[in-house]
Design a protein around this motif. Sequence first.
Motif, PDB file in Angstrom:
ATOM      1  N   ILE A 104       0.842  -1.206   0.000  1.00  0.00           N
ATOM      2  CA  ILE A 104       0.000   0.000   0.000  1.00  0.00           C
ATOM      3  C   ILE A 104       0.871   1.247   0.000  1.00  0.00           C
ATOM      4  N   VAL A 105       1.858   1.296   0.873  1.00  0.00           N
ATOM      5  CA  VAL A 105       2.711   2.475   0.976  1.00  0.00           C
ATOM      6  C   VAL A 105       3.509   2.689  -0.298  1.00  0.00           C
ATOM      7  N   ARG A 106       4.076   1.631  -0.828  1.00  0.00           N
ATOM      8  CA  ARG A 106       4.895   1.776  -2.038  1.00  0.00           C
ATOM      9  C   ARG A 106       4.051   2.065  -3.278  1.00  0.00           C
ATOM     10  N   GLY A 107       2.825   1.588  -3.290  1.00  0.00           N
ATOM     11  CA  GLY A 107       1.965   1.845  -4.444  1.00  0.00           C
ATOM     12  C   GLY A 107       1.203   3.145  -4.353  1.00  0.00           C
ATOM     13  N   ALA A 108       1.136   3.736  -3.171  1.00  0.00           N
ATOM     14  CA  ALA A 108       0.359   4.956  -2.965  1.00  0.00           C
ATOM     15  C   ALA A 108       0.974   6.148  -3.695  1.00  0.00           C
ATOM     16  N   LEU A 109       0.115   7.085  -4.053  1.00  0.00           N
ATOM     17  CA  LEU A 109       0.590   8.372  -4.548  1.00  0.00           C
ATOM     18  C   LEU A 109       0.673   9.311  -3.356  1.00  0.00           C
ATOM     19  N   HIS A 110       1.871   9.806  -3.068  1.00  0.00           N
ATOM     20  CA  HIS A 110       2.098  10.733  -1.968  1.00  0.00           C
ATOM     21  C   HIS A 110       2.034  12.162  -2.532  1.00  0.00           C
ATOM     22  N   VAL A 111       1.140  12.962  -2.007  1.00  0.00           N
ATOM     23  CA  VAL A 111       0.910  14.327  -2.483  1.00  0.00           C
ATOM     24  C   VAL A 111       1.423  15.300  -1.427  1.00  0.00           C
ATOM     25  N   VAL A 112       2.345  16.191  -1.827  1.00  0.00           N
ATOM     26  CA  VAL A 112       2.949  17.144  -0.887  1.00  0.00           C
ATOM     27  C   VAL A 112       2.730  18.562  -1.405  1.00  0.00           C
ATOM     28  N   SER A 113       2.156  19.420  -0.557  1.00  0.00           N
ATOM     29  CA  SER A 113       1.948  20.826  -0.911  1.00  0.00           C
ATOM     30  C   SER A 113       2.263  21.676   0.309  1.00  0.00           C
ATOM     31  N   ARG A 162       6.175   6.920  -4.960  1.00  0.00           N
ATOM     32  CA  ARG A 162       5.542   7.807  -5.940  1.00  0.00           C
ATOM     33  C   ARG A 162       5.128   9.085  -5.210  1.00  0.00           C
ATOM     34  N   VAL A 163       5.768  10.204  -5.559  1.00  0.00           N
ATOM     35  CA  VAL A 163       5.584  11.440  -4.797  1.00  0.00           C
ATOM     36  C   VAL A 163       5.446  12.627  -5.744  1.00  0.00           C
ATOM     37  N   THR A 164       4.479  13.501  -5.459  1.00  0.00           N
ATOM     38  CA  THR A 164       4.397  14.791  -6.144  1.00  0.00           C
ATOM     39  C   THR A 164       4.714  15.886  -5.135  1.00  0.00           C
ATOM     40  N   PHE A 165       5.501  16.868  -5.564  1.00  0.00           N
ATOM     41  CA  PHE A 165       5.873  17.989  -4.691  1.00  0.00           C
ATOM     42  C   PHE A 165       5.516  19.278  -5.415  1.00  0.00           C
ATOM     43  N   ALA A 166       4.590  20.042  -4.830  1.00  0.00           N
ATOM     44  CA  ALA A 166       4.096  21.257  -5.476  1.00  0.00           C
ATOM     45  C   ALA A 166       4.985  22.449  -5.180  1.00  0.00           C
ATOM     46  N   SER A 205      11.892  32.231  -7.969  1.00  0.00           N
ATOM     47  CA  SER A 205      13.265  31.850  -7.620  1.00  0.00           C
ATOM     48  C   SER A 205      13.277  30.577  -6.786  1.00  0.00           C
ATOM     49  N   TYR A 206      12.434  30.531  -5.779  1.00  0.00           N
ATOM     50  CA  TYR A 206      12.334  29.336  -4.925  1.00  0.00           C
ATOM     51  C   TYR A 206      11.928  28.118  -5.752  1.00  0.00           C
ATOM     52  N   ASN A 207      10.938  28.284  -6.613  1.00  0.00           N
ATOM     53  CA  ASN A 207      10.463  27.161  -7.426  1.00  0.00           C
ATOM     54  C   ASN A 207      11.570  26.586  -8.306  1.00  0.00           C
ATOM     55  N   ALA A 208      12.389  27.454  -8.864  1.00  0.00           N
ATOM     56  CA  ALA A 208      13.500  26.978  -9.705  1.00  0.00           C
ATOM     57  C   ALA A 208      14.463  26.129  -8.881  1.00  0.00           C
ATOM     58  N   LYS A 209      14.710  26.534  -7.650  1.00  0.00           N
ATOM     59  CA  LYS A 209      15.592  25.758  -6.782  1.00  0.00           C
ATOM     60  C   LYS A 209      14.952  24.426  -6.393  1.00  0.00           C
ATOM     61  N   VAL A 210      13.661  24.440  -6.131  1.00  0.00           N
ATOM     62  CA  VAL A 210      12.953  23.194  -5.803  1.00  0.00           C
ATOM     63  C   VAL A 210      13.004  22.233  -6.977  1.00  0.00           C
ATOM     64  N   GLU A 211      12.757  22.763  -8.159  1.00  0.00           N
ATOM     65  CA  GLU A 211      12.762  21.900  -9.347  1.00  0.00           C
ATOM     66  C   GLU A 211      14.131  21.252  -9.542  1.00  0.00           C
ATOM     67  N   ALA A 212      15.199  22.014  -9.325  1.00  0.00           N
ATOM     68  CA  ALA A 212      16.550  21.457  -9.433  1.00  0.00           C
ATOM     69  C   ALA A 212      16.791  20.410  -8.353  1.00  0.00           C
ATOM     70  N   MET A 213      16.301  20.655  -7.156  1.00  0.00           N
ATOM     71  CA  MET A 213      16.439  19.683  -6.062  1.00  0.00           C
ATOM     72  C   MET A 213      15.725  18.387  -6.397  1.00  0.00           C
ATOM     73  N   VAL A 214      14.540  18.494  -6.978  1.00  0.00           N
ATOM     74  CA  VAL A 214      13.774  17.313  -7.353  1.00  0.00           C
ATOM     75  C   VAL A 214      14.527  16.487  -8.394  1.00  0.00           C
ATOM     76  N   ARG A 215      15.126  17.157  -9.370  1.00  0.00           N
ATOM     77  CA  ARG A 215      15.912  16.435 -10.379  1.00  0.00           C
ATOM     78  C   ARG A 215      17.077  15.705  -9.722  1.00  0.00           C
ATOM     79  N   GLY A 216      17.729  16.348  -8.777  1.00  0.00           N
ATOM     80  CA  GLY A 216      18.848  15.712  -8.097  1.00  0.00           C
ATOM     81  C   GLY A 216      18.438  14.493  -7.294  1.00  0.00           C
ATOM     82  N   LEU A 217      17.298  14.576  -6.611  1.00  0.00           N
ATOM     83  CA  LEU A 217      16.815  13.433  -5.837  1.00  0.00           C
ATOM     84  C   LEU A 217      16.452  12.266  -6.744  1.00  0.00           C
ATOM     85  N   ARG A 218      15.876  12.562  -7.885  1.00  0.00           N
ATOM     86  CA  ARG A 218      15.542  11.471  -8.819  1.00  0.00           C
ATOM     87  C   ARG A 218      16.797  10.740  -9.264  1.00  0.00           C
TER      88      ARG A 218
END
Length: 359
Positions: free
Chosen positions: A161-170, A218-222, A254-267
């Motif tokens: 359940i945990v691994r298949g769940a979609l985790h939504v973060v905002s 599976r995680v989305t980060f807004a 500016s913050y969003n650009a940094k978050v997007e880069a962080m997300v790419r790095g984590l992937r």
Amino acid sequence: MAPSSRSRLEAAAQLLLLVVMSGVSRAAPPRVPAVIVFGDSTVDTGNNNQIPTTLRADFPPYGRDMPGGPRATGRFGNGRLPPDFISEAFGLPPLVPAYLDPAYGIDDFARGVCFASAGTGIDNATAGVLSVIPLWKEVEYYREYQRRLRAHAGAARARAIVRGALHVVSIGTNDFLENYFLLATGRFAQFTVPEFEDFLVAGARRFLARIHRLGARRVTFAGLAAIGCLPLERTTNVLRGGGCVEEYNEVARSYNAKVEAMVRGLRDEFPRLKLAYISVYDNFANLIANPAKFGLENVEEGCCATGKFEMGYMCGGGAALTCDDADKFLFWDAFHPTEKVNRLMANHTLEVCYQQGLL
């Protein structure tokens, strides 16, 4: 009509319709056993009802347009929030239950659970401003939830359940508007704006790495919306002629650009982690710039009360002034979107999930 002639949000709405109605391109919704939610008031489905804070929405006119009739559940809006629509799209319950709500139990939480708390932030100090649940505590509830889930469904099923769940973060808006720019904590003196952005992005990275270690796959980060265009910020900007506070919007970009880069790095660092960045800013900017395309008539004020500064208890006190049709408004109160816009944001999240292989 060719897809290129539609807006991204319109295309996303069509995609969601195909998913839910078993249309031409997909035989059935993807198999997602649960929707698990972290964050702030944009996704809090009622946890703040159960804690001693003044930041609540468990009274009219909140919940005025909930399915089945008016019901103030603690959601900061006139109806459902994005995770509710996402859950429904997967054939799961149309309301994601709040973890602290005593009306629900582990059988309900096995299909969806929300740990979010209105007013919280990535910075632990943000939660202290209005005495709400800090993000670290949301993670502790997640750990507790998994223990309860293992006892309820067995270790193997709980893990699935945990691994298949979609985790939504905002999360993140309060860190700037409730904390840093309001001088509510010492962060303004401690950090420059770019340094505070970096501080938050590092905190977000630690959070995402931690829930990944706990099983999230599976995680989305807004990202942030155009926070300078919230009705409350427009109102406080009156001495400078009104309109959006461009300084705040620039911080969001500016913050969003940094978050997007962080997300790419984590992937790259965690190959098993399917992590998607959700660009809320671009979608809000589109709604503000092209309201008529979405049937909106007012993108500057909220529907509730005067729509200029009310939120929470002030919104309830001005209920008699509240608009008749919230679907014509981008904002419900001076801070939060209407249910109509929440549905559009959910559609966009699903679109990104398909594009990036989360589903």
